[in-house]
Design a protein around this motif. Structure first.
Motif, PDB file in Angstrom:
ATOM      1  N   ASP A  53       0.724   4.086  -2.392  1.00  0.00           N
ATOM      2  CA  ASP A  53       0.840   5.341  -2.349  1.00  0.00           C
ATOM      3  C   ASP A  53       2.230   6.431  -2.655  1.00  0.00           C
ATOM      4  OD1 ASP A  53      -0.964   7.746  -1.073  1.00  0.00           O
ATOM      5  OD2 ASP A  53       1.025   7.828  -0.185  1.00  0.00           O
ATOM      6  N   GLU A  76      -6.120   0.738  -7.883  1.00  0.00           N
ATOM      7  CA  GLU A  76      -6.348   0.102  -6.434  1.00  0.00           C
ATOM      8  C   GLU A  76      -6.039   0.073  -5.487  1.00  0.00           C
ATOM      9  OE1 GLU A  76      -4.455  -4.273  -5.005  1.00  0.00           O
ATOM     10  OE2 GLU A  76      -5.244  -3.930  -7.366  1.00  0.00           O
ATOM     11  N   LEU A  77      -5.299   1.396  -5.620  1.00  0.00           N
ATOM     12  CA  LEU A  77      -4.900   2.104  -4.207  1.00  0.00           C
ATOM     13  C   LEU A  77      -6.297   2.368  -3.478  1.00  0.00           C
ATOM     14  CD1 LEU A  77      -3.074   2.608  -2.047  1.00  0.00           C
ATOM     15  CD2 LEU A  77      -3.240   5.181  -3.295  1.00  0.00           C
ATOM     16  N   GLU A  83      -2.562   2.009 -10.884  1.00  0.00           N
ATOM     17  CA  GLU A  83      -2.122   2.136  -9.749  1.00  0.00           C
ATOM     18  C   GLU A  83      -2.821   2.987  -8.478  1.00  0.00           C
ATOM     19  OE1 GLU A  83      -0.304   2.625 -11.879  1.00  0.00           O
ATOM     20  OE2 GLU A  83       1.437   1.098 -12.313  1.00  0.00           O
ATOM     21  N   ARG A  86      -8.335  -1.059  -2.380  1.00  0.00           N
ATOM     22  CA  ARG A  86      -8.149  -1.368  -0.820  1.00  0.00           C
ATOM     23  C   ARG A  86      -8.989  -0.516  -0.060  1.00  0.00           C
ATOM     24  NH1 ARG A  86      -1.195  -3.123  -2.317  1.00  0.00           N
ATOM     25  NH2 ARG A  86      -1.816  -3.931  -4.166  1.00  0.00           N
ATOM     26  N   ALA A  87      -8.295   1.043  -0.258  1.00  0.00           N
ATOM     27  CA  ALA A  87      -8.583   1.469   0.781  1.00  0.00           C
ATOM     28  C   ALA A  87      -9.626   2.431   0.851  1.00  0.00           C
ATOM     29  CB  ALA A  87      -7.952   3.335   0.754  1.00  0.00           C
ATOM     30  N   SER A 109      -5.597  -6.714   2.127  1.00  0.00           N
ATOM     31  CA  SER A 109      -6.759  -6.373   1.136  1.00  0.00           C
ATOM     32  C   SER A 109      -7.360  -7.976   0.767  1.00  0.00           C
ATOM     33  CB  SER A 109      -6.832  -5.325   0.057  1.00  0.00           C
ATOM     34  OG  SER A 109      -6.010  -4.044   1.164  1.00  0.00           O
ATOM     35  N   GLY A 111      -0.924  -6.125   2.076  1.00  0.00           N
ATOM     36  CA  GLY A 111      -1.587  -5.645   3.171  1.00  0.00           C
ATOM     37  C   GLY A 111      -2.851  -6.497   3.679  1.00  0.00           C
ATOM     38  N   ARG A 116      -4.700  -9.913  -1.238  1.00  0.00           N
ATOM     39  CA  ARG A 116      -3.660  -8.257  -2.359  1.00  0.00           C
ATOM     40  C   ARG A 116      -2.531  -8.815  -1.006  1.00  0.00           C
ATOM     41  NH1 ARG A 116      -6.047  -8.887  -6.868  1.00  0.00           N
ATOM     42  NH2 ARG A 116      -6.338  -6.423  -7.502  1.00  0.00           N
ATOM     43  N   ASP A 159       0.583  -1.217   0.176  1.00  0.00           N
ATOM     44  CA  ASP A 159       0.105  -0.163  -0.050  1.00  0.00           C
ATOM     45  C   ASP A 159       0.939   1.356   0.021  1.00  0.00           C
ATOM     46  OD1 ASP A 159      -1.991  -1.531  -0.006  1.00  0.00           O
ATOM     47  OD2 ASP A 159      -2.926  -1.380   2.203  1.00  0.00           O
ATOM     48  N   ASP A 160       1.992   1.061   1.360  1.00  0.00           N
ATOM     49  CA  ASP A 160       2.542   2.561   0.554  1.00  0.00           C
ATOM     50  C   ASP A 160       3.259   2.764  -0.150  1.00  0.00           C
ATOM     51  OD1 ASP A 160       4.614   0.123   1.209  1.00  0.00           O
ATOM     52  OD2 ASP A 160       5.781   1.674   2.776  1.00  0.00           O
TER      53      ASP A 160
END
Length: 111
Positions: free
Chosen positions: A25, A71-72, A68, A75-76, A110, A108, A106, A21-22
């Protein structure tokens, strides 16, 4: 046809499934077209009446990190997604979320 389009997008995002995730991001913040600090002028299409899908396409046109970003956001926010992310509208991302989740775990945790 719409479902097939969502399945293809979910499948495309599989290449990012193990990116942390980071890292996603950082990529989106660094390279996302919507994250640029300076905007020369307001877009000339600001007065047009655009559909949500057309607006999303215009806002994200040419962005090198659309996958990207998408996807982020999936997840978030998952099904609670709002705004424009990854060149898709809220409704499109909400519909995509189910197909995306079916693709498996995924980074993290997710799912």
């Amino acid at each position: 046809m719409y479902d097939r389009w969502l399945i293809v997008i979910a499948w495309q995002l599989d290449e990012l499934r193990w990116v942390a995730d980071d890292v996603l991001d950082e990529i989106v913040r660094r390279d996302g077209a919507c994250m640029y600090e300076t905007v020369a002028d307001e877009p000339d299409w600001n007065e047009e009446q655009l559909t949500d899908r057309a607006l999303a396409a215009r806002l994200c046109a040419g962005c090198p990190v659309q996958d990207e970003c998408l996807e982020l956001e999936l997840r978030a926010a998952g099904e609670r997604t709002v705004g424009v992310w990854g060149a898709l509208t809220e409704d499109d991302r909400r519909a995509l979320h189910w197909y995306w989740r079916q693709r498996g775990e995924r980074a993290g945790g997710s799912r």
